[in-house]
Design an enzyme around this catalytic site. Structure first.
Site, PDB file in Angstrom:
ATOM      1  N   THR A 432       6.030  -4.175  15.052  1.00  0.00           N
ATOM      2  CA  THR A 432       5.909  -5.560  15.115  1.00  0.00           C
ATOM      3  C   THR A 432       7.505  -5.977  15.486  1.00  0.00           C
ATOM      4  O   THR A 432       8.295  -5.429  14.807  1.00  0.00           O
ATOM      5  CB  THR A 432       5.514  -6.415  13.896  1.00  0.00           C
ATOM      6  OG1 THR A 432       5.570  -7.822  14.084  1.00  0.00           O
ATOM      7  CG2 THR A 432       6.297  -5.940  12.657  1.00  0.00           C
ATOM      8  N   HIS A 484       2.958   3.338  -0.721  1.00  0.00           N
ATOM      9  CA  HIS A 484       3.592   4.577  -1.532  1.00  0.00           C
ATOM     10  C   HIS A 484       2.422   5.436  -2.186  1.00  0.00           C
ATOM     11  O   HIS A 484       2.992   6.458  -2.631  1.00  0.00           O
ATOM     12  CB  HIS A 484       4.576   3.668  -2.491  1.00  0.00           C
ATOM     13  CG  HIS A 484       5.647   4.607  -3.010  1.00  0.00           C
ATOM     14  ND1 HIS A 484       5.863   5.942  -2.542  1.00  0.00           N
ATOM     15  CD2 HIS A 484       6.827   4.354  -3.733  1.00  0.00           C
ATOM     16  CE1 HIS A 484       6.977   6.239  -3.096  1.00  0.00           C
ATOM     17  NE2 HIS A 484       7.573   5.423  -3.770  1.00  0.00           N
TER      18      HIS A 484
END
Length: 513
Positions: A432, A484
């Site tokens: 992005t 994560h």
């Protein structure tokens, strides 16, 4: 054998309707699927087709009666019956018109060619319904094949519906805001017809921009409510087919009429400033979220709630890429027919890093990790409808020129509202670029179920210490948001460093280092 005529399903929130008019009477012969009656709800009028061929035996619900979904309103039996009354529907609609000019107008409006139905197209396995957005044409307007007729909004994209043939629009079965299923009727086009003076007269009621029903009698329930509210047809804008005034139109007009006295009298009053709350409410605008915007909101929040999301940052010196682009941009465009931008370099740098750190290109499926041995790179593109993420498939196997060409195609399709569902499926990693809007730094939200997204930002000259000296360099902050649960901190940082190295030394991409 007798076949019952029942009120069809009218939508999830609609449980009843009013008999607007019957086009047939007991004893009339009908063919299967021929329109025999018209029902009116608060939002739209619906035609009732004959469930079988035969003769109308009985009509149990008269015009003006309110009936529930599934209720029996008549029956069809066997027999010869009277002459076919197929032309009675339009005659009854125009019953009040007796002048010769009106008769001429009716005959001009009567469809002479084949009526072609335009239906909701299939939009992918997971897409079963859409919402009607902007309607670009009017009843009576001439269209050419492939002209955009209206826009449908699904959970994933906005899609323009083209005209399958050239002709004249004779009927709209939907209005803006309606939710329609795949295969549902949108409108009908008379193939080969040309718009004449009749087109302008028939299209005006459909838009109903001025008050009144444009010659189409108000629905019975609407007439009753207008009498109760003391309103005339000129006070109400009709939103039904051919500009017919519906019950919902009267409700809207009554609400506006009820609020107008307080608004008009406001200037004459010297109310204290502290009591201006109603004025604030009057200046507000309430707009329903599009299906695309609702989906964006839901998916982004789901990603935050599901993923263990973390962002790591770095910065990249854009000198080498900018020099390379400046040196070869004219030759590149001349050879490949597309401009050399920054996204080609970033895409190749990302694909290079994904090969070394495959966890960033993986996703979680239950208790399994799925590693992708390919790189489908999503490019977040902002449009007036909201954020969409078209996908460059197998970007790892493309050259920079091929990436730039595909990106240009997808970006244009996104701006024009012509992205297909296939264009936005299957991404494994997303890039992005908030820098095009001036963003200096951000923490992008991952595009679930992907495990990573790279945020590009504004290129800005900053003083940098290089070789013991302070020099001015064009710098860009990079942000990698990652899940994560899949990606460890060491892997995330290493991935971002590899992207940085490839951009600061583009020769590494050529040598696969």
């Amino acid at each position: 054998m007798t076949v019952e005529i029942k009120v069809p399903t009218l939508g999830e929130s609609v449980t009843e309707a009013t008999i607007a008019q019957w086009f047939k009477k007991p004893g009339d012969k009908v063919e299967q699927d021929e329109t025999i009656a018209e029902l009116e709800t608060d939002k739209v009028t619906v035609e009732v087709p004959a469930p079988a061929s035969g003769v109308i035996e009985d009509i149990t619900a008269a015009e003006g009666d309110t009936v529930a979904v599934g209720a029996v309103i008549g029956s069809i039996g066997e027999g010869k019956g009277t002459a076919s009354a197929k032309t009675k529907a339009p005659a009854k609609v125009e019953e009040k018109a007796a002048a010769p000019a009106e008769e001429t107008k009716k005959s001009a409006a009567a469809p002479a060619g084949k009526l072609v139905e335009v239906v909701v197209p299939a939009a992918g396995e997971s897409v079963t319904e859409a919402e009607v957005g902007e309607i670009f044409k009017k009843v009576g307007e001439a269209v050419k094949a492939d002209d955009a007729l209206l826009e449908l909004e699904t959970d994933k994209a906005a899609q323009e519906i083209p005209a399958p043939v050239s002709g004249v629009i004779r009927e709209f079965a939907v209005q803006k805001g309606d939710v329609v299923q795949v295969g549902a009727l949108l409108l009908k086009i008379e193939e080969g017809a040309s718009a004449s003076g009749e087109a302008a007269t028939s299209s005006a009621p459909a838009q109903a921009s001025a008050g009144g029903s444009g010659g189409m009698p108000a629905a019975p329930a609407a007439q009753k409510m207008m009498a109760e509210k003391g309103l005339s047809e000129s006070d109400v804008s009709g939103s039904g087919k051919r500009g017919q005034i519906l019950k919902g139109d009267v409700i809207d007009a009554a609400a506006k009429a009820g609020s107008s006295p307080s608004v008009s009298s406001a200037p004459a009053q010297s109310a204290p400033r502290a009591q201006s709350a109603p004025d604030d409410a009057a200046r507000e605008e309430r707009v329903k979220m599009t299906r695309l915007r609702q989906t964006i909101a839901r998916r982004l929040k789901d990603a935050q709630n599901t993923a263990a999301m973390l962002t790591t940052f770095n910065e990249v010196d854009m000198t080498a890429v900018m020099d390379l682009r400046k040196r070869y941009k004219d030759l590149f465009e001349k050879k490949h027919g597309v401009k050399l931008g920054f996204m080609g370099f970033f895409t190749k740098a990302v694909c290079h890093a994904l090969k070394e750190i495959p966890a960033v290109n993986a996703e979680i499926d239950g208790t399994d990790l799925i590693y992708k041995n390919f790189a489908h790179i999503g490019m977040a593109v902002g449009t007036d409808k909201g954020l969409v993420v078209p996908v460059i498939r197998d970007a790892d196997q493309m050259t920079i020129a091929e990436v730039e060409k595909e990106l240009a195609r997808l970006a244009k399709a996104a701006r024009d509202g012509k992205l297909s569902v296939a264009d936005m499926q299957g991404g494994t990693f997303t890039i992005t670029n908030g820098g095009v809007y001036g963003s200096l730094m951000s923490t992008p939200i991952i595009n679930a179920p992907q495990s990573g997204i790279l945020g590009m930002h504004k290129i800005q000259e900053r003083p940098m210490a290089i070789g013991g000296q302070v020099v001015i360099r064009p710098m860009m902050y990079l942000a990698l948001s990652y899940d994560h649960r899949i990606v460890d901190g060491k892997e995330a940082v290493t991935f971002l460093v590899r992207v940085k190295d490839s951009l600061e030394d583009p020769e590494r991409l050529v040598l696969d280092l």
